[in-house]
Design an enzyme around this catalytic site. Structure first.
Site, mmCIF file in Angstrom:
data_model
loop_
_atom_site.group_PDB
_atom_site.id
_atom_site.type_symbol
_atom_site.label_atom_id
_atom_site.label_comp_id
_atom_site.label_asym_id
_atom_site.label_seq_id
_atom_site.Cartn_x
_atom_site.Cartn_y
_atom_site.Cartn_z
ATOM 1 N N ARG A 50 12.181 16.599 -48.169
ATOM 2 C CA ARG A 50 12.601 17.370 -46.206
ATOM 3 C C ARG A 50 13.756 16.591 -46.140
ATOM 4 N NH1 ARG A 50 11.159 15.075 -42.330
ATOM 5 N NH2 ARG A 50 9.555 13.272 -43.086
ATOM 6 N N TYR A 104 18.881 40.228 -32.755
ATOM 7 C CA TYR A 104 17.657 39.934 -33.174
ATOM 8 C C TYR A 104 17.134 39.743 -32.461
ATOM 9 C CZ TYR A 104 14.008 38.903 -36.765
ATOM 10 O OH TYR A 104 13.063 38.712 -37.649
ATOM 11 N N ASP A 175 25.105 34.748 -36.182
ATOM 12 C CA ASP A 175 23.882 35.008 -36.835
ATOM 13 C C ASP A 175 25.301 35.976 -38.259
ATOM 14 O OD1 ASP A 175 22.642 36.422 -38.675
ATOM 15 O OD2 ASP A 175 20.866 36.650 -36.296
ATOM 16 N N LYS A 200 17.377 38.479 -46.061
ATOM 17 C CA LYS A 200 17.430 39.373 -46.464
ATOM 18 C C LYS A 200 18.448 39.424 -47.818
ATOM 19 C CE LYS A 200 15.021 39.774 -42.332
ATOM 20 N NZ LYS A 200 16.120 39.072 -41.258
HETATM 21 C C1 LIG Z 1 15.470 38.934 -40.236
HETATM 22 C C2 LIG Z 1 16.706 38.180 -38.912
HETATM 23 C C3 LIG Z 1 16.820 36.605 -38.464
HETATM 24 C C4 LIG Z 1 15.680 35.785 -38.663
HETATM 25 O O1 LIG Z 1 14.588 35.596 -39.445
HETATM 26 P P1 LIG Z 1 13.414 35.272 -40.697
HETATM 27 O O2 LIG Z 1 13.901 34.859 -42.050
HETATM 28 O O3 LIG Z 1 12.940 36.219 -40.740
HETATM 29 O O4 LIG Z 1 13.129 33.514 -39.977
HETATM 30 C C5 LIG Z 1 17.809 35.973 -37.610
HETATM 31 N N1 LIG Z 1 18.461 37.198 -37.369
HETATM 32 C C6 LIG Z 1 18.536 38.504 -38.262
HETATM 33 C C7 LIG Z 1 20.275 39.291 -37.612
HETATM 34 C C8 LIG Z 1 18.015 38.664 -39.023
HETATM 35 O O5 LIG Z 1 18.143 40.615 -39.150
#
Ligand SMILES: *Cc1c(COP(=O)(O)O)cnc(C)c1O
Length: 382
Positions: A50, A104, A175, A200
């Site tokens: 951590r 998101y 993001d 992703k």
């Molecule tokens: C899925 C997603 C998130 C959140 O991610 P997690 O791994 O599910 O917490 C944030 N931003 C975008 C654009 C996403 O597609």
């Protein structure tokens, strides 16, 4: 500039950060799951998961930093852990943060429900089309972008936003989940910070939940201090899987780009399809900016089926290669209804404002053969 920053992206994917096994000569980073480490140890640090300093965390973080052209990077336990750690780690009561209006769903929920509880004020605007000087206040500390955005793939000119924010001392964060660092490196366009849902494209195999943050060292130090408090660490085994996934990122993204473009063109020409949102289409409103700031247009697109919601549902249920599923960015092709998945939390009024209709389908185009994907879409559209 580090050695890796002179290399191509495929080379960085394979080698940056990776630490071959000193004992055996094995070419991959060993999984080192210890939570207790003898002191003193060769690192000279108090190693503890951590504290984000165990070898599997630091090696995969270094790979991500090399890919994002960043001074520093950090992996955390989910994309939302990346979002919440950046926001809560850098902002305090009385600060104002300006968000892009299309976000998101989880980020939108955090902005509307969580930040105000801590006295952090939030504003929303279309960062691309609205006058930013009318949106910021003396207490605006951060501008939060998402491009291409989820689910309508709207494109924001990152350089323009960074040039606005920098002289005002406003931190810029984006993001970058949809683009991946292979297609877009926001730090090269003047942004301070970039985050990912590593669940992703970064991991890319739909089998690890993780997040990543990259950017200027001084900001990353503050974010890491917050992450240690929040506790959203990524386990050594998950780090190792993410590192393995990243080795093929450049290769996978090239294929996602090719398939995305082909399928967007196929759908756009199909009489049963109403509107295709994909920055790779010349008619797309974001195309010109995307061409300048991206190296590829990616594998994400969205479109509306002509007719009623039941027609869109029938289409989705007839797909055989595509799976109707939440999430994106993996090797397998997926579709989902954003109104019921990523944007369910946003609420009906917010969805209507954004233009997320009930028969909008979002597609994550995988790395299968595009002929097979187009064949599957053709039979389901008939
Ligand atoms: C899925 C997603 C998130 C959140 O991610 P997690 O791994 O599910 O917490 C944030 N931003 C975008 C654009 C996403 O597609």
């Amino acid at each position: 500039m580090t050695e890796h920053q002179k290399q191509g992206f495929s080379t960085r994917c394979v080698h940056a950060g990776t630490r071959p096994d000193q004992q055996t000569g094995g070419v991959v980073t060993p999984i080192l799951p210890s939570t207790a480490h003898r002191f003193p140890n060769p690192s000279g640090e108090n190693l503890y998961p951590r504290y984000f300093n165990i070898p599997n965390i630091t090696s995969v973080s270094a790979k991500i930093a090399a890919l994002e052209h960043a001074e520093s990077a950090l992996v955390v336990s989910s994309g939302m852990a990346a979002v919440s750690t950046c926001l809560l780690g850098l902002l305090k009561a009385g600060d104002h943060v300006l968000f892009h209006s299309e976000l998101y769903g989880g980020t939108l929920h955090m902005a509307k429900e969580t930040l105000p509880r801590f006295g952090i004020e939030v504003g929303f605007c279309d960062l691309q089309t609205e006058d930013l000087s009318a949106q910021v206040r003396p207490v605006t500390r951060m501008i939060y972008a998402e491009t291409p955005s989820n689910p309508l793939l709207k494109v924001t000119d990152l350089r323009r936003v960074a040039e606005f924010a920098q002289p005002r001392g406003i931190v810029t964060l984006v993001d970058n989940t949809f683009a991946s660092p292979i297609n877009q490196r926001p730090l090269e366009h003047g942004f301070d910070l970039v985050l990912h849902s590593g669940t992703k494209y970064l991991n890319g195999h739909s089998d690890v939940c993780c997040g990543a943050i990259a950017g200027r060292r001084e900001l990353l130090e503050r974010i890491k201090a917050a992450a240690i408090d929040h506790g959203g660490v990524l386990d050594a085994r998950a780090c190792w899987l993410l590192e393995r996934g990243l080795k093929t990122l450049a290769l996978r993204i090239r294929r996602h780009n090719e398939n995305g473009q082909r399928i967007a063109e196929f759908l756009q020409a199909h009489p049963r399809v109403r509107k295709v949102h994909y920055p790779g289409l010349p008619a797309d409103p974001g195309h010109e900016i995307a061409r300048r700031q991206m190296d590829g247009f990616g594998g994400m697109l969205s479109f509306e089926i002509r007719g009623a919601v039941a027609d869109a549902e029938r289409f989705a249920s007839r797909l055989r290669i595509f799976t109707l599923a939440i999430s994106l960015g993996g090797v397998e092709s997926l579709v989902c209804f954003p109104s019921r998945t990523s944007h369910a939390l946003a609420g009906a009024a917010e969805r209507a404002r954004m233009g997320v209709t009930d028969n909008l389908l979002r597609m994550s185009v995988g790395i299968e053969d595009s002929e097979d994907l187009i064949g599957d879409l053709t039979q389901a559209l008939e």
